[in-house]
Scaffold this motif. Structure first.
Motif, PDB file in Angstrom:
ATOM      1  N   LYS A  20      -0.953   2.729   0.652  1.00  0.00           N
ATOM      2  CA  LYS A  20      -0.449   3.594  -0.418  1.00  0.00           C
ATOM      3  C   LYS A  20       0.658   4.511   0.094  1.00  0.00           C
ATOM      4  O   LYS A  20       1.665   4.715  -0.590  1.00  0.00           O
ATOM      5  CB  LYS A  20      -1.592   4.428  -1.013  1.00  0.00           C
ATOM      6  CG  LYS A  20      -2.555   3.635  -1.864  1.00  0.00           C
ATOM      7  CD  LYS A  20      -3.647   4.518  -2.422  1.00  0.00           C
ATOM      8  CE  LYS A  20      -4.628   3.724  -3.268  1.00  0.00           C
ATOM      9  NZ  LYS A  20      -5.689   4.580  -3.820  1.00  0.00           N
ATOM     10  N   SER A  66       3.816   2.491   0.486  1.00  0.00           N
ATOM     11  CA  SER A  66       4.489   2.203  -0.791  1.00  0.00           C
ATOM     12  C   SER A  66       5.187   3.452  -1.312  1.00  0.00           C
ATOM     13  O   SER A  66       6.296   3.365  -1.858  1.00  0.00           O
ATOM     14  CB  SER A  66       3.494   1.661  -1.823  1.00  0.00           C
ATOM     15  OG  SER A  66       2.679   2.687  -2.321  1.00  0.00           O
ATOM     16  N   ARG A  67       4.577   4.622  -1.131  1.00  0.00           N
ATOM     17  CA  ARG A  67       5.227   5.876  -1.552  1.00  0.00           C
ATOM     18  C   ARG A  67       6.499   6.123  -0.736  1.00  0.00           C
ATOM     19  O   ARG A  67       7.514   6.564  -1.268  1.00  0.00           O
ATOM     20  CB  ARG A  67       4.282   7.070  -1.383  1.00  0.00           C
ATOM     21  CG  ARG A  67       3.085   7.060  -2.290  1.00  0.00           C
ATOM     22  CD  ARG A  67       3.467   7.460  -3.683  1.00  0.00           C
ATOM     23  NE  ARG A  67       2.311   7.363  -4.567  1.00  0.00           N
ATOM     24  CZ  ARG A  67       2.204   8.009  -5.692  1.00  0.00           C
ATOM     25  NH1 ARG A  67       3.175   8.791  -6.102  1.00  0.00           N
ATOM     26  NH2 ARG A  67       1.148   7.850  -6.442  1.00  0.00           N
ATOM     27  N   GLN A  68       6.448   5.823   0.545  1.00  0.00           N
ATOM     28  CA  GLN A  68       7.634   6.002   1.386  1.00  0.00           C
ATOM     29  C   GLN A  68       8.750   5.045   0.959  1.00  0.00           C
ATOM     30  O   GLN A  68       9.933   5.410   0.975  1.00  0.00           O
ATOM     31  CB  GLN A  68       7.283   5.817   2.857  1.00  0.00           C
ATOM     32  CG  GLN A  68       6.466   6.972   3.398  1.00  0.00           C
ATOM     33  CD  GLN A  68       5.940   6.744   4.784  1.00  0.00           C
ATOM     34  OE1 GLN A  68       5.831   5.616   5.250  1.00  0.00           O
ATOM     35  NE2 GLN A  68       5.570   7.832   5.466  1.00  0.00           N
ATOM     36  N   LYS A  96       9.174   3.991  -2.103  1.00  0.00           N
ATOM     37  CA  LYS A  96       9.696   4.561  -3.349  1.00  0.00           C
ATOM     38  C   LYS A  96      10.646   5.715  -3.067  1.00  0.00           C
ATOM     39  O   LYS A  96      11.670   5.872  -3.739  1.00  0.00           O
ATOM     40  CB  LYS A  96       8.550   5.014  -4.252  1.00  0.00           C
ATOM     41  CG  LYS A  96       7.757   3.859  -4.844  1.00  0.00           C
ATOM     42  CD  LYS A  96       6.597   4.361  -5.678  1.00  0.00           C
ATOM     43  CE  LYS A  96       5.792   3.198  -6.234  1.00  0.00           C
ATOM     44  NZ  LYS A  96       4.651   3.653  -7.043  1.00  0.00           N
ATOM     45  N   LYS A 126      11.222  13.100  -8.539  1.00  0.00           N
ATOM     46  CA  LYS A 126      10.349  11.971  -8.184  1.00  0.00           C
ATOM     47  C   LYS A 126      10.082  11.950  -6.684  1.00  0.00           C
ATOM     48  O   LYS A 126       8.953  11.693  -6.245  1.00  0.00           O
ATOM     49  CB  LYS A 126      10.980  10.651  -8.626  1.00  0.00           C
ATOM     50  CG  LYS A 126      10.923  10.409 -10.111  1.00  0.00           C
ATOM     51  CD  LYS A 126      11.526   9.060 -10.458  1.00  0.00           C
ATOM     52  CE  LYS A 126      11.484   8.801 -11.959  1.00  0.00           C
ATOM     53  NZ  LYS A 126      12.036   7.482 -12.301  1.00  0.00           N
ATOM     54  N   HIS A 178       6.490  12.223  -4.843  1.00  0.00           N
ATOM     55  CA  HIS A 178       6.005  11.235  -3.867  1.00  0.00           C
ATOM     56  C   HIS A 178       5.638  11.914  -2.544  1.00  0.00           C
ATOM     57  O   HIS A 178       4.623  11.573  -1.927  1.00  0.00           O
ATOM     58  CB  HIS A 178       7.044  10.148  -3.627  1.00  0.00           C
ATOM     59  CG  HIS A 178       7.235   9.218  -4.782  1.00  0.00           C
ATOM     60  ND1 HIS A 178       6.209   8.535  -5.395  1.00  0.00           N
ATOM     61  CD2 HIS A 178       8.354   8.859  -5.466  1.00  0.00           C
ATOM     62  CE1 HIS A 178       6.669   7.802  -6.387  1.00  0.00           C
ATOM     63  NE2 HIS A 178       7.980   7.987  -6.454  1.00  0.00           N
ATOM     64  N   LYS A 179       6.432  12.875  -2.110  1.00  0.00           N
ATOM     65  CA  LYS A 179       6.129  13.580  -0.863  1.00  0.00           C
ATOM     66  C   LYS A 179       4.827  14.374  -0.989  1.00  0.00           C
ATOM     67  O   LYS A 179       4.021  14.396  -0.052  1.00  0.00           O
ATOM     68  CB  LYS A 179       7.280  14.508  -0.488  1.00  0.00           C
ATOM     69  CG  LYS A 179       8.489  13.760   0.053  1.00  0.00           C
ATOM     70  CD  LYS A 179       9.595  14.707   0.443  1.00  0.00           C
ATOM     71  CE  LYS A 179      10.791  13.941   0.978  1.00  0.00           C
ATOM     72  NZ  LYS A 179      11.893  14.849   1.345  1.00  0.00           N
ATOM     73  N   ARG A 187       2.325  13.636  -2.961  1.00  0.00           N
ATOM     74  CA  ARG A 187       1.229  12.654  -2.973  1.00  0.00           C
ATOM     75  C   ARG A 187       0.977  12.107  -1.567  1.00  0.00           C
ATOM     76  O   ARG A 187      -0.183  11.881  -1.183  1.00  0.00           O
ATOM     77  CB  ARG A 187       1.561  11.520  -3.954  1.00  0.00           C
ATOM     78  CG  ARG A 187       0.462  10.523  -4.126  1.00  0.00           C
ATOM     79  CD  ARG A 187      -0.762  11.135  -4.775  1.00  0.00           C
ATOM     80  NE  ARG A 187      -1.795  10.113  -4.893  1.00  0.00           N
ATOM     81  CZ  ARG A 187      -3.072  10.321  -4.720  1.00  0.00           C
ATOM     82  NH1 ARG A 187      -3.506  11.528  -4.474  1.00  0.00           N
ATOM     83  NH2 ARG A 187      -3.931   9.346  -4.811  1.00  0.00           N
ATOM     84  N   ILE A 188       2.039  11.912  -0.800  1.00  0.00           N
ATOM     85  CA  ILE A 188       1.868  11.451   0.585  1.00  0.00           C
ATOM     86  C   ILE A 188       1.092  12.488   1.385  1.00  0.00           C
ATOM     87  O   ILE A 188       0.209  12.138   2.179  1.00  0.00           O
ATOM     88  CB  ILE A 188       3.237  11.153   1.237  1.00  0.00           C
ATOM     89  CG1 ILE A 188       3.800   9.834   0.688  1.00  0.00           C
ATOM     90  CG2 ILE A 188       3.119  11.056   2.758  1.00  0.00           C
ATOM     91  CD1 ILE A 188       5.199   9.531   1.153  1.00  0.00           C
TER      92      ILE A 188
END
Length: 178
Positions: free
Chosen positions: A61, A64-66, A68, A128, A132-133, A135-136
């Motif tokens: 996960k 995938s965030r990285q 994005k 965005k 994402h950061k 969430r990471i």
């Protein structure tokens, strides 16, 4: 005399058989300990595998965030390049053909696109990226907690294994390492 020799032989036979019995009892006790630890070890191993699979899922996960984030950064660069290109075109049009009415419309349209890119599209992409950061960071914290749980399971597993050893010195060393 023969009776004395027989008695001596009997006592000599009793002592080795008692030692053998003691050895057998110790071996049985160690087997019982190993048997008990075998009951626990698969459970702990299964728990460690479960934690490892969760860590792997979280790593996927995060990856995938990285990806994005990288895509959004590339899009921001592309949008910035487009805005810069439109600004250059507007400067060129203003310098050469600013008196022609059709060109004035093109310049106005380009300025509107530039404003839309700089004030709407790029900030949306940056938001965005920030999401994402964030969430990471949450996933990383979760991964650290699960990793700690897995380390505790491994330490418990090693501790239980240390009790199956017969020699005190080795047991203490393995126990302290666990």
């Amino acid at each position: 005399m023969p009776t004395q020799e027989n008695e001596i032989n009997k006592t000599e036979q009793i002592q080795p058989s008692q030692e053998e019995d003691l050895r057998k009892n110790i071996a049985k006790a160690q087997e019982n300990n190993e048997h008990n630890s075998q009951k626990l070890l698969p459970f702990l191993n299964a728990k460690a595998e479960f934690h490892q699979s969760r860590i792997d899922t979280l790593d996927e996960k995060i990856a995938s965030r990285q990806n994005k984030i990288a895509k959004n950064e590339a899009k921001i660069e592309k949008l910035s390049a487009t805005a810069d290109k439109l600004e250059d075109k507007n400067r060129m049009y203003k310098a050469t053909m600013s008196n022609i009415p059709g060109i004035k419309l093109i310049i106005a349209k380009n300025e509107k696109k530039i404003q839309q890119i700089r004030e709407e599209k790029i900030p949306k992409r940056e938001a965005k990226i920030d999401a994402h950061k964030y969430r990471i960071s949450q996933l990383t914290k979760k991964r650290d907690v699960i990793s700690h749980k897995m380390n505790r399971v491994i330490a418990l597993n090693d501790t239980i294994k240390s009790f199956s050893l017969g020699l005190n010195k080795e047991r203490r060393e393995i126990f302290s390492e666990a």
